[in-house]
Write an enzyme that holds these catalytic residues in place. Sequence first.
Site: not given
Length: 319
Positions: A125, A127
């Site tokens: 991911t 993030d």
Amino acid sequence: MKKIGVLTSGGDSPGMNPAIRAVVRKAIYHNLEVYGVYGGYTGLIAGNIQKLELGSVGDIIHRGGTMLHSARCPEFKTIEGQQKGIEQLKAHGIEGLVVIGGDGSYRGAKALTEQGYPCVGVPGTIDNDIPGTELTIGFDTALNTVIDAVDKIRDTATSHERTFVIEVMGRNAGDIALWAGLAGGAETILIPEENFDMDEIVNRLKKGHERGKKHTIIIVAEGVCSGVEFAKRLEEITKFDTRVSVLGHIQRGGSPSAADRVLASKLGARAVELLIEGKGGRAVGVENNQLVDYDIIEVLGRKHKLDLNLYKLSKELSI
């Protein structure tokens, strides 16, 4: 264990392909058969599963996105959906599964593990918000994409003597905003983990303007507020010429950086090793430049912690 599967789920991230490649080639090196699940948990339920060979993952290490594709799957949140997935895995003789993705992907892997089906989670991911690892696959690439954009925006901000508000991804985590803001020399960084004081931001802008500063860069994580709304409010207060750039999904694309390719290769290979060792229900990661793995249920019970020392440093350096 003779047959394993691999899938990618949730939002794509640069480096997923190198991770897939590592899983496939590490497994074949150890004389395992590998099956790719196409379309995440949706593809698992539908039985969209194909055997992968060495050549299946040739020429993908430098490509962004995921060759296995990805999808959101609300049905897999139900016991019925999970049972359908397990039936498909059993029908193909798949004994263990590597799941590459973020929080939602891990929850699916956790559900399968709780029903007795061994899974290993690999953090993919942009993030950087998965506990149990200091870095997630795709974060470094996304960060460099943002920094490149910030550098270009700074050029035009300087030319036109403007304030620029740049909105980046990060609904619940401010790592992209914080790291990009610090590396890109932003004057102000807004992250979900910390409240912001509008008066303080305005005073900082005005002080800079008074000492002759002609432009300002403000990085806003999407989880804090809309960049457009923030810029509108700021311009109303300061009367400074303000523009907005919402970077959006450009942050998820592009060829993975060298750092992400190496990280993905290490984590993908380690996931296979854990399955060979008979260890399911694990999540792999890297801490202090060492490979680690934790119980996936434990990982989901923890909360990602942003490095607030970096946030403090960014404020000290942007005076």
